[in-house]
Design a protein around this motif. Structure first.
Motif, PDB file in Angstrom:
ATOM      1  N   GLY A   7      -8.801  18.938  25.355  1.00 28.85           N
ATOM      2  CA  GLY A   7      -8.263  18.888  24.006  1.00 28.85           C
ATOM      3  C   GLY A   7      -8.964  17.810  23.207  1.00 28.85           C
ATOM      4  N   ASN A   8      -8.632  17.734  21.939  1.00 30.03           N
ATOM      5  CA  ASN A   8      -9.290  16.794  21.037  1.00 30.03           C
ATOM      6  C   ASN A   8      -8.417  15.569  20.833  1.00 30.03           C
ATOM      7  OD1 ASN A   8     -11.112  15.696  19.214  1.00 30.03           O
ATOM      8  ND2 ASN A   8     -11.357  17.596  18.069  1.00 30.03           N
ATOM      9  N   ASN A   9      -8.853  14.707  19.916  1.00 33.09           N
ATOM     10  CA  ASN A   9      -8.072  13.537  19.545  1.00 33.09           C
ATOM     11  C   ASN A   9      -6.737  13.971  18.932  1.00 33.09           C
ATOM     12  OD1 ASN A   9      -8.305  10.579  19.362  1.00 33.09           O
ATOM     13  ND2 ASN A   9      -8.018  10.910  17.181  1.00 33.09           N
ATOM     14  N   MET A  10      -5.687  13.208  19.186  1.00 30.95           N
ATOM     15  CA  MET A  10      -4.382  13.511  18.592  1.00 30.95           C
ATOM     16  C   MET A  10      -4.508  13.606  17.072  1.00 30.95           C
ATOM     17  SD  MET A  10      -0.892  11.286  18.880  1.00 30.95           S
ATOM     18  CE  MET A  10       0.531  11.660  17.848  1.00 30.95           C
ATOM     19  N   ARG A  11      -3.919  14.626  16.498  1.00 32.22           N
ATOM     20  CA  ARG A  11      -4.050  14.867  15.062  1.00 32.22           C
ATOM     21  C   ARG A  11      -3.614  13.662  14.240  1.00 32.22           C
ATOM     22  NH1 ARG A  11      -2.642  20.040  17.001  1.00 32.22           N
ATOM     23  NH2 ARG A  11      -0.386  19.721  16.799  1.00 32.22           N
ATOM     24  N   GLU A  12      -4.432  13.316  13.238  1.00 36.72           N
ATOM     25  CA  GLU A  12      -4.170  12.273  12.248  1.00 36.72           C
ATOM     26  C   GLU A  12      -4.302  10.844  12.782  1.00 36.72           C
ATOM     27  OE1 GLU A  12      -4.056  13.284   9.312  1.00 36.72           O
ATOM     28  OE2 GLU A  12      -3.507  15.385   9.559  1.00 36.72           O
ATOM     29  N   VAL A  13      -4.603  10.663  14.063  1.00 38.48           N
ATOM     30  CA  VAL A  13      -4.720   9.310  14.613  1.00 38.48           C
ATOM     31  C   VAL A  13      -6.153   8.823  14.458  1.00 38.48           C
ATOM     32  CG1 VAL A  13      -4.497   7.884  16.684  1.00 38.48           C
ATOM     33  CG2 VAL A  13      -2.829   9.694  16.216  1.00 38.48           C
ATOM     34  N   ALA A  14      -6.306   7.560  14.002  1.00 40.30           N
ATOM     35  CA  ALA A  14      -7.629   7.018  13.689  1.00 40.30           C
ATOM     36  C   ALA A  14      -8.234   6.190  14.825  1.00 40.30           C
ATOM     37  CB  ALA A  14      -7.543   6.161  12.428  1.00 40.30           C
ATOM     38  N   VAL A  15      -7.478   5.226  15.351  1.00 43.46           N
ATOM     39  CA  VAL A  15      -8.067   4.206  16.213  1.00 43.46           C
ATOM     40  C   VAL A  15      -8.537   4.762  17.551  1.00 43.46           C
ATOM     41  CG1 VAL A  15      -5.940   3.434  17.363  1.00 43.46           C
ATOM     42  CG2 VAL A  15      -7.784   1.796  16.915  1.00 43.46           C
ATOM     43  N   THR A  16      -7.977   5.873  17.994  1.00 43.32           N
ATOM     44  CA  THR A  16      -8.389   6.448  19.271  1.00 43.32           C
ATOM     45  C   THR A  16      -9.666   7.270  19.156  1.00 43.32           C
ATOM     46  OG1 THR A  16      -6.902   8.307  18.861  1.00 43.32           O
ATOM     47  CG2 THR A  16      -6.054   6.515  20.216  1.00 43.32           C
ATOM     48  N   ASP A  17     -10.090   7.572  17.950  1.00 40.62           N
ATOM     49  CA  ASP A  17     -11.291   8.376  17.742  1.00 40.62           C
ATOM     50  C   ASP A  17     -12.526   7.486  17.865  1.00 40.62           C
ATOM     51  OD1 ASP A  17     -12.666  10.724  17.302  1.00 40.62           O
ATOM     52  OD2 ASP A  17     -11.490  11.267  15.539  1.00 40.62           O
ATOM     53  N   GLY A  18     -13.687   8.097  17.853  1.00 40.07           N
ATOM     54  CA  GLY A  18     -14.899   7.298  17.948  1.00 40.07           C
ATOM     55  C   GLY A  18     -16.146   8.152  18.067  1.00 40.07           C
ATOM     56  N   ASP A  19     -17.289   7.489  18.019  1.00 41.89           N
ATOM     57  CA  ASP A  19     -18.600   8.122  18.063  1.00 41.89           C
ATOM     58  C   ASP A  19     -19.021   8.284  19.526  1.00 41.89           C
ATOM     59  OD1 ASP A  19     -21.302   8.780  17.982  1.00 41.89           O
ATOM     60  OD2 ASP A  19     -21.725   7.495  16.263  1.00 41.89           O
ATOM     61  N   ARG A  20     -18.906   9.505  20.030  1.00 41.34           N
ATOM     62  CA  ARG A  20     -19.210   9.751  21.440  1.00 41.34           C
ATOM     63  C   ARG A  20     -20.706   9.633  21.735  1.00 41.34           C
ATOM     64  NH1 ARG A  20     -14.388  13.015  23.479  1.00 41.34           N
ATOM     65  NH2 ARG A  20     -12.968  12.805  21.730  1.00 41.34           N
ATOM     66  N   VAL A  21     -21.526   9.961  20.764  1.00 39.04           N
ATOM     67  CA  VAL A  21     -22.970   9.811  20.961  1.00 39.04           C
ATOM     68  C   VAL A  21     -23.324   8.334  21.114  1.00 39.04           C
ATOM     69  CG1 VAL A  21     -25.233  10.139  19.914  1.00 39.04           C
ATOM     70  CG2 VAL A  21     -23.520  11.949  19.741  1.00 39.04           C
ATOM     71  N   GLU A  22     -22.770   7.499  20.241  1.00 38.67           N
ATOM     72  CA  GLU A  22     -23.041   6.061  20.331  1.00 38.67           C
ATOM     73  C   GLU A  22     -22.459   5.483  21.629  1.00 38.67           C
ATOM     74  OE1 GLU A  22     -24.712   2.482  19.458  1.00 38.67           O
ATOM     75  OE2 GLU A  22     -25.058   4.427  18.498  1.00 38.67           O
ATOM     76  N   SER A  23     -21.339   6.036  22.090  1.00 38.61           N
ATOM     77  CA  SER A  23     -20.783   5.601  23.366  1.00 38.61           C
ATOM     78  C   SER A  23     -21.777   5.814  24.500  1.00 38.61           C
ATOM     79  CB  SER A  23     -19.500   6.381  23.691  1.00 38.61           C
ATOM     80  OG  SER A  23     -18.498   6.154  22.745  1.00 38.61           O
ATOM     81  N   GLN A  24     -22.454   6.940  24.467  1.00 42.18           N
ATOM     82  CA  GLN A  24     -23.427   7.225  25.520  1.00 42.18           C
ATOM     83  C   GLN A  24     -24.661   6.340  25.382  1.00 42.18           C
ATOM     84  OE1 GLN A  24     -23.997  11.344  26.309  1.00 42.18           O
ATOM     85  NE2 GLN A  24     -25.752  11.057  27.643  1.00 42.18           N
ATOM     86  N   ILE A  25     -25.088   6.108  24.139  1.00 35.25           N
ATOM     87  CA  ILE A  25     -26.244   5.233  23.916  1.00 35.25           C
ATOM     88  C   ILE A  25     -25.938   3.814  24.376  1.00 35.25           C
ATOM     89  CG2 ILE A  25     -27.679   4.169  22.123  1.00 35.25           C
ATOM     90  CD1 ILE A  25     -27.329   6.806  20.519  1.00 35.25           C
TER      91      ILE A  25
END
Length: 481
Positions: free
Chosen positions: A176-194
């Protein structure tokens, strides 16, 4: 076993006898480190006397999958230009050991030959300059190598380097994806890998459900025997507990088959599941599998990495969520928990299995482990995406015994006191943009997190006994520029 390569610097200016002594001292030090350092094998590489040797050594460090890092030391003066090309190829964490082969000066016998041979005060400064000039993140440990405080600091580097190596190979599943409307738990997955190596990818929940549905009754029976041997069964709804056992077996199979070390789910996407995974997630975290609720892939990965860092140490490490406060003046406490998924490693008492309603998710009553949490000094760590960069926030806390029983709160929980106090500790967390999901540890310290942040090039904000009102003002202004 993980390897830590030891590379010693010198040059051929002082002749063969000097180089033989350098090699002999380095071999003796390597033998000592292998007796004192736990969980790692120290292996000596050829002495760096020219750029070719340095390139050869650093390529070996960088390409050996068993290697977690390199420890360097300049026995004599080692002109640093010969280190440039090799260091430019380095892809592993680096510790600069600033020491000597001898502890004390032989005042009555010291001559120029001794000074030329034992010249770390000269050589390590030259080497330190080139590391600074090349802007290579590294840790400096200064002191005689046999002293316990030096061994302790090298050991900390080993733990952090092991976690960084684990991080660079970590694969994370998002169901599943990030919980709807929540900001702080989201993020740049590409940058996480880099930045950290995390391979964070989506996996269809239906594929997991298929794996779960294929779990046999015999496998469930085996898991139930494990539950009854470790926990107190407080419910008569055994079928609900068996459902969680099915989830745990299926989840572990799914993750293992794909070499996944962490996962995130969300209660907004449970199609095909009768319950929100409770015991399943709690037990898997107890085995070092990272977990993040509400689609929080960052905390899932971070929890796995910090659990790896804490391996072999006393104490508990795992995911937790900030929930609610006791604001009694001067005695403020925080109650941290989650709907279900508090790691079993935090249990101060024998956990109880119970099946009770959950007022979110719209699924059947889930089985969960209920317990009171451990006590002691600890840290709370989170990772947030600031848009231009990642930021780690680390706060010193004290885990305490809950003042009174909570008979109507059917979840596992811990309670802690913010340092230096509630007002500064929580205000600092908010100013820094700290998330409500974090990793709490009584095994790790702020120094461990600071080293991880330094070696991964991550911004770090610390909050603790030394945090002042002036620091809050700095957070409220400087970090918002």
């Amino acid at each position: 076993m993980a390897k830590l390569y030891f590379v010693v610097g010198s040059q051929d200016l002082y002749g063969d006898e000097c180089l033989k002594q350098v090699a002999a001292d380095a071999a003796r030090m390597t033998e000592f480190f292998n007796k004192k350092l736990q969980g790692v094998k120290v292996e000596l590489l050829p002495t760096v006397v020219n750029s070719e040797t340095c390139i050869q050594d650093m390529r070996k460090v960088s390409t050996d999958d068993d290697c977690i890092g390199v420890m360097t030391w300049m026995h004599t003066f080692s002109p640093a230009k010969m280190w440039i090309k090799g260091l430019q190829e380095l892809r592993k964490p680096l510790i600069h050991l600033h020491t000597q082969a001898n502890e004390k000066l032989p005042y009555d016998e010291i001559d120029m030959d001794f000074m030329n041979l034992n010249q770390a005060a000269h050589g390590d400064r030259e080497y330190g300059f080139i590391l600074a000039r090349l802007r290579i993140p590294h840790q400096v440990v200064a002191g005689y190598y046999e002293h316990q405080d030096v061994i302790d600091r090298i050991s900390r580097f080993v733990d952090v380097a092991r976690a960084i190596n684990f991080s660079r190979h970590l694969k994370v599943a998002s169901f599943g994806n990030n919980m709807r409307e929540v900001a702080v738990t989201d993020g740049d997955r590409v940058e996480s890998q880099i930045r950290y190596g995390w391979e964070c990818n989506y996996f269809a929940l239906g594929d997991l459900v298929q794996e779960i549905n294929a779990v046999s009754e015999a496998e469930i029976d085996t898991k139930m025997n494990e539950y009854t041997s470790k926990y107190t069964m407080k419910t008569s709804n055994i079928e609900a507990v068996r459902e969680q056992a099915r989830y745990e077996v299926g989840l572990e199979k799914f993750l293992s088959a794909r070499k996944l070390g962490a996962f995130a789910d969300t209660f907004q996407d449970l199609h095909g599941l009768k319950q929100l995974p409770g015991i399943a997630a709690q037990n898997l975290m107890g085995k070092g599998i990272g977990f993040g609720p509400e689609g929080d892939y960052k905390i899932s990965a971070l929890s796995a990495v910090l659990m790896k860092m804490a391996e072999g140490r006393k104490g508990a490490t795992g995911f937790i969520e900030d929930y609610t406060y006791d604001l009694t003046e001067g005695k403020e406490l925080e109650l941290a928990s989650h709907m279900l998924e508090v790691p079993v490693t935090f249990a101060a008492t024998k956990p109880e299995i119970d099946v009770l309603p959950l007022g979110i998710g719209g699924k059947a009553d889930p089985a969960r482990l209920i317990f009171d949490g451990v006590e002691g000094d600890g840290i709370q760590v989170t990772l947030v995406d600031m848009g231009t960069h990642f930021r780690i926030i680390c706060a010193d806390i004290e885990l305490v015994k809950q003042p009174k029983p909570m008979p109507k709160l059917p979840v596992a929980r811990i309670m802690y006191r913010h340092k230096p106090n509630f007002r500064i500790g929580t205000a600092g967390w908010c100013y820094a943009g700290g998330a409500h999901h974090s990793v709490v540890s009584t095994a790790l310290t702020r120094e461990d997190i600071a080293l991880f942040a330094k070696l991964t090039g991550t911004e770090l904000i610390c909050i603790g006994e030394d945090t002042t009102e002036a620091d809050l003002e700095k957070m409220a202004t400087e970090y918002y520029k």
